[in-house]
Design a protein around this motif. Structure first.
Motif, PDB file in Angstrom:
ATOM      1  N   ILE A 366       0.814  -1.212   0.000  1.00 10.45           N
ATOM      2  CA  ILE A 366       0.000   0.000   0.000  1.00 10.45           C
ATOM      3  C   ILE A 366       0.849   1.264   0.000  1.00 10.45           C
ATOM      4  O   ILE A 366       0.360   2.338  -0.370  1.00 10.45           O
ATOM      5  N   GLY A 367       2.094   1.168   0.386  1.00 11.75           N
ATOM      6  CA  GLY A 367       2.966   2.336   0.361  1.00 11.75           C
ATOM      7  C   GLY A 367       3.223   2.838  -1.041  1.00 11.75           C
ATOM      8  O   GLY A 367       3.583   4.010  -1.231  1.00 11.75           O
ATOM      9  N   ASN A 368       3.043   1.974  -2.031  1.00 11.12           N
ATOM     10  CA  ASN A 368       3.274   2.351  -3.428  1.00 11.12           C
ATOM     11  C   ASN A 368       1.964   2.597  -4.184  1.00 11.12           C
ATOM     12  O   ASN A 368       1.946   2.561  -5.420  1.00 11.12           O
ATOM     13  N   ALA A 369       0.870   2.824  -3.469  1.00  9.78           N
ATOM     14  CA  ALA A 369      -0.414   3.043  -4.121  1.00  9.78           C
ATOM     15  C   ALA A 369      -0.369   4.296  -4.984  1.00  9.78           C
ATOM     16  O   ALA A 369       0.267   5.304  -4.637  1.00  9.78           O
ATOM     17  N   THR A 370      -1.051   4.236  -6.107  1.00  4.91           N
ATOM     18  CA  THR A 370      -1.119   5.380  -7.015  1.00  4.91           C
ATOM     19  C   THR A 370      -2.146   6.389  -6.517  1.00  4.91           C
ATOM     20  O   THR A 370      -2.955   6.097  -5.622  1.00  4.91           O
TER      21      THR A 370
END
Length: 541
Positions: A366-370
């Motif tokens: 989730i840290g790399n969610a757009t």
């Protein structure tokens, strides 16, 4: 990743079992106090008709109580079976009031209900009256602790997330107990139960008067139910306003969805009496508004602002970003429990962790969610508006109908005019299902309005479900539907058989023991059969 079909079927199963169980709870609450009032009059006056009233309505109470127990037990198992991660994540808090309910309230109620039915020949009048009141108090204590647990799901106070155990843990049980949402839900729910019990007694008594049967019992029962129902229906509306005020403080999205308020309006906000909410266009068609009413009800002021749905979505997006920080810090703490910097970051943002978990619907990391995924997760915090909008209005409309109905019934009771108005007796008879419709609508608003949260702002519903095979859910769902259908048929047949037989077949019991005002009998003369004038094979058709 979770299986959305499994999650939705798990939700459906729990909704069906909960709403079916809640068919019996309000009638239990209402009848328990009504029979206690009737027996109190009997003890004070000694008139036989009041004893027969207590026994007759008490028999119907007993049938309903048994069904409530049978359906309630199933719900307990579902927490560990269908919602295992929920039980792990918040079990320390949620389990405490449920355990107290079982030990303090249910055992009290279950023990004394046995004495209520089988103690007529063994207790004095006053002793048996105390038992009856303890049954009523036990039923209400049971509702209290269950609604304390449910209220915490709506407003999770008195608990924090422990990064070492990866669970929510209780820090202040007093805050959990006196949670304003739980207290508002409790008084509103029990008042609705009292309305249900009063309407039940009114309807059955009206049927007797229409048939010309048991007139003395029916008239007195309607008089008690009219006064009790009027007080209860007034309480429902007043305490429902308190529940709305609590939602203004603690569940802003639910309130905005109930009112289909897409944009924040200048204070005081208008109340939408009628409209067709369109969630796709975020607009209401054919709106009919009452100026200022919503602001006055929800904030009790002229300058209190109620945020609209779209503004709350923007706030949710901000909290999702905070949840990303909390989740990243939590992963660092898991890898290195001694990382003080990570713990400090987590402490600052842990309250947003639940919002960050909303992103798990779209990706694991989730840290790399757009930006698009964050925006979509924020939109997920909006429940479906149209069902909430209309369900709430059905519930509120029926609430005002009950006030008018019981007010007129109270006037008729004061003038002894029930039998002269057959139209009202027919209205009372056909009004029988209305309290259940209102109550199920209220339960739907409370639970569906909380979506997408299992615990408001803490644990998303899809994240709380067990990882079960689809066939397992289908098997249990089918089994519960079949079982509950059988129980429904049994319950209706027993209730109808008891009503059709009427109070005339109840054994003429006397009180035993001392202090009964001379009403005792020698032991060899007392009847020994229990007071349950129901034949399991009785014809309900």
């Amino acid at each position: 990743m979770f299986d959305p079909t499994v999650v939705e079927l798990s939700r459906l199963q729990f909704a069906l079992t909960a709403m079916y169980h809640f068919l019996f709870v309000p009638l239990t609450l209402g009848l328990s106090f009504l029979i206690a009032i009737m027996e109190s009059v009997y003890v004070m006056t000694g008139r036989e008709v009041w004893r027969k009233m207590t026994l007759f309505w008490g028999t119907l109470f007993g049938i309903n109580f048994a069904m409530g127990v049978a359906t309630g037990i199933v719900m307990e198992f579902q927490f560990g079976m269908n919602w295992a991660y929920y039980s792990h994540y918040v079990g320390d808090i949620f389990g405490a009031p449920l355990a107290i309910e079982g030990l303090m309230a249910f055992f009290l109620e279950a023990t004394f209900i046995g004495l209520f039915f089988f103690g007529w020949n063994r207790l004095s009048r006053v002793q048996h009256l105390v038992v009856t009141w303890l049954v009523a108090l036990g039923a209400n204590f049971s509702a209290l602790w269950i609604l304390v647990a449910n209220g915490w799901m709506q407003n999770p106070v008195g608990a924090v997330f422990n990064p070492d155990t990866m669970r929510m843990e209780i820090t202040d049980f007093v805050a959990v107990l006196f949670n304003p949402v739980a207290q508002a839900k409790f008084v509103h729910t029990v008042s609705a139960g009292y309305v249900t019990g009063a309407m039940f007694v009114m309807s059955i008594s009206a049927w007797y008067l229409l048939r010309g049967r048991h007139a003395e019992l029916a008239r007195r029962s309607m008089a008690v139910a009219a006064s009790f129902g009027l007080a209860a229906s007034l309480s429902v509306v007043v305490l429902g306003d308190e529940s709305g005020y609590a939602a203004t403080e603690h569940q802003k999205m639910k309130l905005a969805a109930i009112e289909a308020m897409w944009h924040t309006e200048p204070a005081p906000a208008d109340f939408t009496a009628f409209g067709l909410p369109d969630q796709r266009s975020q607009h209401n068609r054919f709106e009919v508004k009452i100026p200022w009413l919503m602001g006055l009800i929800a904030t009790r002021s002229l300058n209190g602002e109620i945020p609209g749905i779209l503004e709350l979505v923007e706030r949710a997006e901000h909290r999702i970003r905070g949840g990303q920080l909390a989740y990243a810090a939590l992963q660092r703490v898991k890898a290195d429990p001694g990382d003080a910097q990570a713990r400090a970051v987590f402490e600052r943002h842990w309250a947003d962790l639940g919002h960050g978990l909303l992103l798990k619907r779209y990706r694991e990391d989730i840290g790399n969610a757009t930006e698009e995924e964050i925006a979509q997760a924020a939109l997920d915090t909006v429940p479906r508006v149209a069902p909430l909008f209309w369900t709430f209005r059905v519930m509120a409309g029926l609430g005002f109908y009950f006030i008018a109905f019981f007010a007129f019934a109270f006037w008729l009771a004061s003038t002894r005019g029930f039998e002269g108005r057959r139209w009202f007796l027919k209205l009372a008879l056909w009004s029988l299902p209305l309290p259940w419709i209102a109550i199920e609508c209220g339960w739907f608003v409370a639970e569906y309005g909380r979506q997408p949260w299992a615990v408001e702002g803490v644990l998303p519903t899809f994240y709380a479900a067990s990882h079960l095979a689809l066939r397992d859910i289908l098997i249990t769902l089918t089994g519960f539907v079949a079982l509950y259908t059988v129980l429904a048929v049994i319950d209706v047949r027993l209730m109808l058989a008891t009503v059709r037989k009427g109070p005339k077949d109840i054994p003429m019991l006397r009180f035993g023991g001392s202090g009964d005002g001379g009403g005792g009998q020698p032991a060899h003369e007392r009847p020994t059969a229990p007071v349950m004038p129901v034949e399991s094979g009785g014809d309900a058709g």
